[in-house]
Design a protein around this motif. Structure first.
Motif, short mmCIF file in Angstrom:
data_model
loop_
_atom_site.label_atom_id
_atom_site.label_comp_id
_atom_site.label_asym_id
_atom_site.label_seq_id
_atom_site.Cartn_x
_atom_site.Cartn_y
_atom_site.Cartn_z
N GLU A 28 0.96 -1.37 0.13
CA GLU A 28 0.05 0.11 0.08
C GLU A 28 0.83 1.48 0.10
O GLU A 28 0.42 2.27 -0.60
N ASN A 29 2.11 1.12 0.57
CA ASN A 29 2.99 2.41 0.89
C ASN A 29 3.95 2.41 -0.21
O ASN A 29 5.03 3.16 -0.09
N ASN A 30 3.88 1.62 -1.38
CA ASN A 30 5.10 1.39 -2.21
C ASN A 30 5.00 2.55 -3.34
O ASN A 30 3.97 2.99 -3.63
N VAL A 31 6.02 3.12 -3.72
CA VAL A 31 6.33 4.04 -4.44
C VAL A 31 5.80 3.38 -6.13
O VAL A 31 6.24 2.23 -6.20
N ARG A 32 4.98 4.37 -6.78
CA ARG A 32 4.54 3.68 -7.83
C ARG A 32 5.73 3.32 -9.09
O ARG A 32 6.58 4.19 -9.08
N GLY A 33 5.64 2.34 -9.28
CA GLY A 33 6.93 1.89 -10.44
C GLY A 33 7.88 0.95 -9.70
O GLY A 33 8.73 0.42 -10.43
N SER A 34 7.81 0.77 -8.48
CA SER A 34 9.07 0.38 -7.79
C SER A 34 8.36 -1.27 -7.76
O SER A 34 7.10 -1.36 -7.68
N ARG A 35 9.26 -2.11 -7.25
CA ARG A 35 8.81 -3.63 -7.28
C ARG A 35 8.90 -4.11 -5.80
O ARG A 35 9.69 -3.48 -5.02
N ILE A 36 8.34 -5.30 -5.58
CA ILE A 36 8.42 -5.92 -4.24
C ILE A 36 9.24 -7.20 -4.37
O ILE A 36 8.93 -7.84 -5.36
N CYS A 37 10.07 -7.16 -3.33
CA CYS A 37 10.96 -8.60 -3.31
C CYS A 37 10.71 -9.10 -2.01
O CYS A 37 11.12 -8.38 -0.75
N ILE A 38 10.21 -10.28 -1.72
CA ILE A 38 9.94 -10.97 -0.45
C ILE A 38 11.29 -11.87 0.10
O ILE A 38 11.66 -12.66 -0.81
N GLU A 77 2.58 -19.12 -0.52
CA GLU A 77 1.57 -18.38 -0.09
C GLU A 77 1.68 -16.89 -0.06
O GLU A 77 0.71 -16.30 -0.53
N TYR A 78 2.85 -16.29 0.29
CA TYR A 78 3.06 -15.02 0.21
C TYR A 78 3.05 -14.65 -1.35
O TYR A 78 2.33 -13.48 -1.71
N PHE A 79 3.63 -15.22 -2.06
CA PHE A 79 3.68 -15.12 -3.72
C PHE A 79 2.08 -14.79 -3.86
O PHE A 79 1.67 -13.80 -4.67
N VAL A 80 1.32 -15.75 -3.86
CA VAL A 80 -0.34 -15.53 -4.14
C VAL A 80 -0.97 -14.76 -3.66
O VAL A 80 -1.42 -13.83 -4.24
N PHE A 81 -0.61 -14.26 -2.31
CA PHE A 81 -1.24 -13.03 -1.51
C PHE A 81 -0.82 -11.61 -2.43
O PHE A 81 -1.50 -11.01 -2.69
N CYS A 82 0.59 -11.48 -2.98
CA CYS A 82 0.85 -10.42 -3.68
C CYS A 82 0.10 -10.46 -5.05
O CYS A 82 -0.28 -9.27 -5.48
N GLN A 83 0.05 -11.59 -5.64
CA GLN A 83 -0.69 -11.53 -6.88
C GLN A 83 -2.31 -11.15 -6.69
O GLN A 83 -2.83 -10.38 -7.50
N GLN A 84 -2.89 -11.45 -5.32
CA GLN A 84 -4.30 -11.19 -5.43
C GLN A 84 -4.13 -9.61 -5.10
O GLN A 84 -5.17 -9.04 -5.41
N LYS A 85 -3.13 -8.97 -4.64
CA LYS A 85 -3.05 -7.53 -4.34
C LYS A 85 -2.79 -6.90 -5.81
O LYS A 85 -2.69 -5.58 -5.74
N GLY A 86 -2.69 -7.65 -6.77
CA GLY A 86 -2.11 -6.97 -8.03
C GLY A 86 -0.98 -6.62 -8.05
O GLY A 86 -0.41 -5.75 -8.97
N VAL A 87 0.12 -7.09 -7.48
CA VAL A 87 1.65 -7.07 -7.44
C VAL A 87 2.24 -7.84 -7.66
O VAL A 87 2.08 -9.23 -7.33
N GLN A 88 3.15 -8.13 -8.85
CA GLN A 88 4.00 -9.02 -9.10
C GLN A 88 5.38 -9.10 -8.37
O GLN A 88 6.19 -8.08 -7.92
N ALA A 89 5.72 -10.13 -7.64
CA ALA A 89 6.78 -9.90 -6.46
C ALA A 89 7.87 -11.07 -6.70
O ALA A 89 7.52 -12.05 -7.46
N GLN A 90 9.08 -10.86 -6.38
CA GLN A 90 9.96 -11.79 -6.54
C GLN A 90 10.31 -12.40 -4.91
O GLN A 90 9.58 -11.66 -3.97
#
Length: 685
Positions: A28-38, A77-90
Motif C-alpha cells: 500500500e505504501n510502495n512508490v509507484r513503479g517500484s517492485r516488491i521482493c519478499i 502463499e506470500y507470492f499468491v497473496f501479492c498476486q491477489q493484491k495485483g503486485v508481481q513479487a520476487q
C-alpha cells in the motif's frame, strides 16, 4: 544502484497470518513503479544429539526435507497473496541458524536500499522510539548504513532508520552550494536556506566588539545587513561610522558546548576611501561649472567601485556564514550520535543486569531440582539394596480384619467411595493416616489372583514413583494403599472436577518419573524382571505435589532369569493378551508374547498423550507422524499445557514414536538412552 532503489524488500517469517499485515503495508505504501521482493531466512530444524543418534539417516533427511518443503509452501502463499493484491513479487531465501543475521547477510548480498521488517511490539523510552523485538533492533543496529529500515507492528509504521549515506550526500550538496556563492541562497542576497531552528545548541553570536546577539536574531538580520553593505552611506549616517576602518565588523561564534569560538573581522577596504570622498565633495562645491560634470563622473566611478567592493565582501561573508552553519550542523550531529550511543549503552547495561538476575534464579532452581533428583535416586538405590539383601523375601505387611476396614469406611458408605472400575470399588478411610482401600471382586479366581499378585509385587518393592502398599485384608480381597489426593493422570488430563490443567513442565517431569520407575521394574541387575502389562494414565496416580505413583499390578508378570543372563529382550511370557486398547502392544496382541518392550510401547503412547491431551488416543501415532512430516506439529500440542518449547516438544514426539513402533526390536531400551534424553530435555544446558 538505481535499479536497486526501485525495489522494496519485505522480510517475512513462518507465521503467514501475522506477516501478511507487513506485506500489505509495504504494498500500500510502495512508490509507484517500484517492485516488491519478499525475503525469508529459513532456520533448519534443530535436533538434539541424543534424538539424532536414535534416528535413522532417512528419518533425519525426511525431517530436514519436510522443513524445506514447508518453507517453500510458505513462500508460495506470500507470492499468491501479492498476486491477489495485483503486485508481481520476487522471492529470495537463505538458510541460516540465526534469522536476524540472515537478514543482515541478505541486505549485504543484494545491496538492499529499502527494507520493511516486522516487530512483535513497540514502546517509548524517554523521547526515543524503541523497536520491540530483538530481531528488529539487531537489524536496525547492524544493517549497512546505506539501507533504509522501516519497522512495522500490527500493520502500522512504528520506526524508520533512515539511510545515513543519503543524508551525507545531501549535506555535501548544501556545502557545495554555500561555497558557490549566491546560488546557495534564496533570491534575496544574504537570506540563507538553512533555518536558525536547525541549531538549537548555538546560544549567541557576538557582533562588533562588545555586543552579544542571539543566533536567531543575527540570521534573521542577514538580509537587512546585506542591504546595508550593498547601498552607499553618507558620512553623516550613523551606519557609516560603524563601517569605518576604526570599527571593523566582528562576528564571534560562542557557546557551542563552551569549547569552540570563531571570529570573522570584516574591514571593508572601500570604507578607507571615505576621507577622499568627503574632500572631493568640498572641492566640487568651489569649482567652476565646466568642471562639474568631470567631478560627477569621477564620483560615479568611485561609487561603482565602492558598490563592487561591498558586493565582494558580502559574498565573502556569505561564504563564511555557510562554513559556520555547516560546522555547527556537523558538530550537532556528532553530539546527537554520542547521546544515542550513551543511551544505548545504558539500556544494554540494564538488560545485562536483568539477564544476570534471571540466570542466577534459573541456576538456583536447577540446583534445587538436581538435589531433589539425587535424593530420590539415592533413596531408590537404598531401597533396591535392601531388597537385594533380603534375597527376594517379601516384606511383612500388616493384615486388617474386614470389620476394621468396614469401620473406617463407615460400612462402605457411598459417601466414602472415591473410585469404581472393573476391578471393584475404592473407598477412602483413616488408619492413623488417610488411606485408599481397593475392594477386589471376590467371585471367581480372578479377584484372588490379582490380590495375591499385588501383594507379592508391591510387598517387596520400594521406589519413590511406586504406590505404597500399607496392608491388606485377605478375607475381603482388599488392598490398602497410601491416599493420593490428586487422583489419576487420566482425570487430570481431562481436568475432571474443574481441576487446573497440567503445565508442560509438570507433564515432562511426570514422563521422567514414569520412565525411572519402569527402568527400576525392568532392571536386569535383579534376578527377576517385572512387566506391568497394563500401563495407562488411569493407573498413574498423583500425590499432593503431582509426583507420579505407578499402581495396579494385578495383571503384571514376573519374568525370571539366570543371574548370568543380562538380555532382557529375550525374557518373555506367553499368556492371553490382557490390557487396555490403545495402550496394548500390537505384537503382544497378535502373538500373546509379553516382554519389557510391551511396557515401552505403552510408555510411548502415554508420551504422545501428554503432548496432545488426546483421549482416548486412537490413531495418535499416525496423526503425530503425519504432522511432523508436514511441518505443522505445533497445531497438535495441547494448548492447556502452556506454550511448549517447539524443539523440546518435537524431540519428545520423535522419541515417543520410536517407543511406540509396531516392531518391538526397533523400540529403544528405557534404561540406556531414553531416560538420559528425557532429563536432557528438562535441562537443555
Amino acid at each position: 544502484m538505481a535499479d536497486q532503489d526501485m525495489i522494496t524488500y519485505v522480510a517475512v517469517g513462518k507465521d503467514v497470518k501475522d506477516c501478511k499485515s507487513i506485506l500489505s503495508w509495504a504494498i500500500e505504501n510502495n512508490v509507484r513503479g517500484s517492485r516488491i521482493c519478499i525475503i525469508h531466512v529459513h532456520k533448519p530444524a534443530k535436533l538434539f544429539p541424543l534424538v539424532r543418534s536414535l534416528m535413522t539417516e532417512r528419518k533425519v533427511r525426511e525431517r530436514l526435507e519436510s522443513g524445506t518443503q514447508s518453507m517453500h509452501a510458505i513462500m508460495e502463499e506470500y507470492f499468491v497473496f501479492c498476486q491477489q493484491k495485483g503486485v508481481q513479487a520476487q522471492t529470495q531465501t537463505i538458510e541460516m541458524n540465526s534469522i536476524r543475521e540472515g537478514i543482515v547477510k541478505l541486505i549485504s548480498k543484494y545491496g538492499i536500499r529499502k527494507l520493511v521488517i516486522g516487530s512483535t511490539s513497540a514502546n517509548h523510552y524517554k523521547r526515543k522510539v524503541e523497536v520491540g523485538s530483538k530481531k528488529a533492533k539487531y537489524v536496525c543496529k547492524t544493517a549497512p548504513l546505506s539501507c533504509q529500515v522501516q519497522v512495522i507492528c500490527k500493520g502500522h509504521l512504528i520506526f524508520t532508520r533512515e539511510a545515513s549515506a543519503t543524508d551525507t550526500e545531501t549535506g555535501q550538496s548544501n556545502l557545495n552550494r554555500s561555497r558557490s556563492g549566491p546560488s546557495g541562497y534564496n533570491n534575496r542576497v544574504g537570506s540563507p536556506l538553512i533555518e536558525c531552528s536547525d541549531f538549537p545548541k548555538l546560544r549567541s553570536v557576538t557582533v562588533g566588539r562588545n555586543r552579544s546577539t542571539p543566533l536567531a536574531a543575527l540570521i534573521a538580520s542577514f538580509p537587512e545587513r546585506s542591504k546595508e553593505l550593498s547601498s552607499p552611506a553618507s558620512p553623516g549616517d550613523s551606519s557609516y561610522s560603524a563601517r569605518s576602518p576604526t570599527r571593523p565588523v566582528e562576528i564571534t561564534l560562542n557557546g557551542w558546548n563552551d569549547r569552540s569560538s570563531s571570529t570573522l573581522d570584516l574591514a571593508p577596504s572601500v570604507v578607507q576611501q571615505s576621507p577622499r570622498l568627503i574632500s572631493s565633495s568640498s572641492n566640487i562645491s568651489t569649482s567652476s561649472n565646466g568642471a562639474h560634470n568631470v567631478v560627477e563622473r569621477s564620483l560615479e566611478e568611485q561609487l561603482q567601485q565602492a558598490m563592487a567592493a561591498l558586493k565582494k565582501e558580502a559574498l565573502v561573508r556569505q561564504r563564511a556564514e555557510g562554513y559556520m552553519i555547516d560546522a555547527i550542523r556537523r558538530a550537532q550531529d556528532a553530539e546527537n550520535q554520542r547521546d544515542n550511543y550513551i543511551e544505548e549503552l545504558w539500556i544494554s547495561k540494564e538488560q545485562e543486569t536483568s539477564l544476570k538476575s534471571q540466570l542466577a534464579e534459573l541456576q538456583k532452581e536447577r540446583d534445587e531440582l538436581q538435589m531433589e533428583r539425587d535424593h530420590a535416586l539415592k533413596e531408590a538405590e537404598g531401597l533396591k539394596k535392601k531388597e537385594e539383601d533380603s534375597n527376594g523375601h517379601m516384606l511383612e505387611l500388616p493384615e486388617f480384619s474386614l470389620s476394621k476396614i468396614a469401620e473406617v469406611t463407615q460400612g462402605f458408605h457411598e459417601s466414602q467411595k472415591i473410585g469404581q472400575g472393573g476391578y471393584g470399588n475404592i473407598y477412602i478411610g483413616r488408619l492413623q493416616t488417610e488411606v485408599a482401600i481397593k475392594m477386589l471382586h471376590s467371585h471367581g479366581s480372578q479377584g484372588s489372583q490379582e490380590f495375591q499378585m499385588e501383594v507379592n509385587v508391591l510387598g517387596q518393592l520400594r521406589h519413590p514413583n511406586l504406590v505404597k502398599l500399607i496392608g491388606s485384608c485377605p478375607e475381603a480381597f482388599a488392598l490398602i494403599y497410601e491416599y493420593l489426593p490428586n487422583g489419576s493422570l487420566e482425570d487430570r488430563l481431562k481436568c475432571k472436577d474443574n481441576s487446573p490443567p497440567l503445565s508442560w513442565q509438570t507433564r515432562l517431569r511426570i514422563a521422567i518419573e514414569l520412565c525411572s520407575v519402569l527402568v527400576y521394574l525392568h532392571s536386569s541387575t535383579r534376578p527377576r524382571t517385572i512387566v506391568h502389562g497394563d500401563l495407562k494414565p488411569a493407573n498413574i496416580l498423583l500425590d499432593s505435589n503431582y509426583v507420579c505413583k505407578l499402581s495396579d499390578f494385578g495383571i503384571c508378570r514376573v519374568l525370571s532369569r539366570d543371574r548370568s543372563s543380562s538380555d532382557s529382550v529375550t525374557l518373555s511370557h506367553n499368556t492371553v493378551p490382557k490390557g487396555t486398547l490403545p495402550y496394548l502392544d500390537p505384537e503382544f496382541l497378535q502373538r500373546g508374547v509379553l516382554t519389557v518392550k510391551s511396557d515401552v510401547y505403552s510408555f510411548g503412547i502415554i508420551l504422545l498423550q501428554l503432548l496432545t491431551g488426546k483421549s482416548p488416543p486412537y490413531s495418535i501415532v499416525d496423526e503425530v507422524n503425519s504432522a511432523l512430516l508436514a511441518g505443522n506439529f505445533e497445531s497438535l500440542l495441547d494448548p492447556s499445557a502452556g506454550r511448549w518449547p517447539l524443539e523440546v516438544a518435537q524431540s519428545l514426539a520423535e522419541l515417543a514414536l520410536m517407543c511406540s513402533d509396531n516392531y518391538r526390536k526397533r523400540r529403544p531400551d528405557l534404561g540406556t538412552r531414553v531416560l538420559e534424553l528425557l532429563e536432557s530435555l528438562r535441562d537443555p544446558t
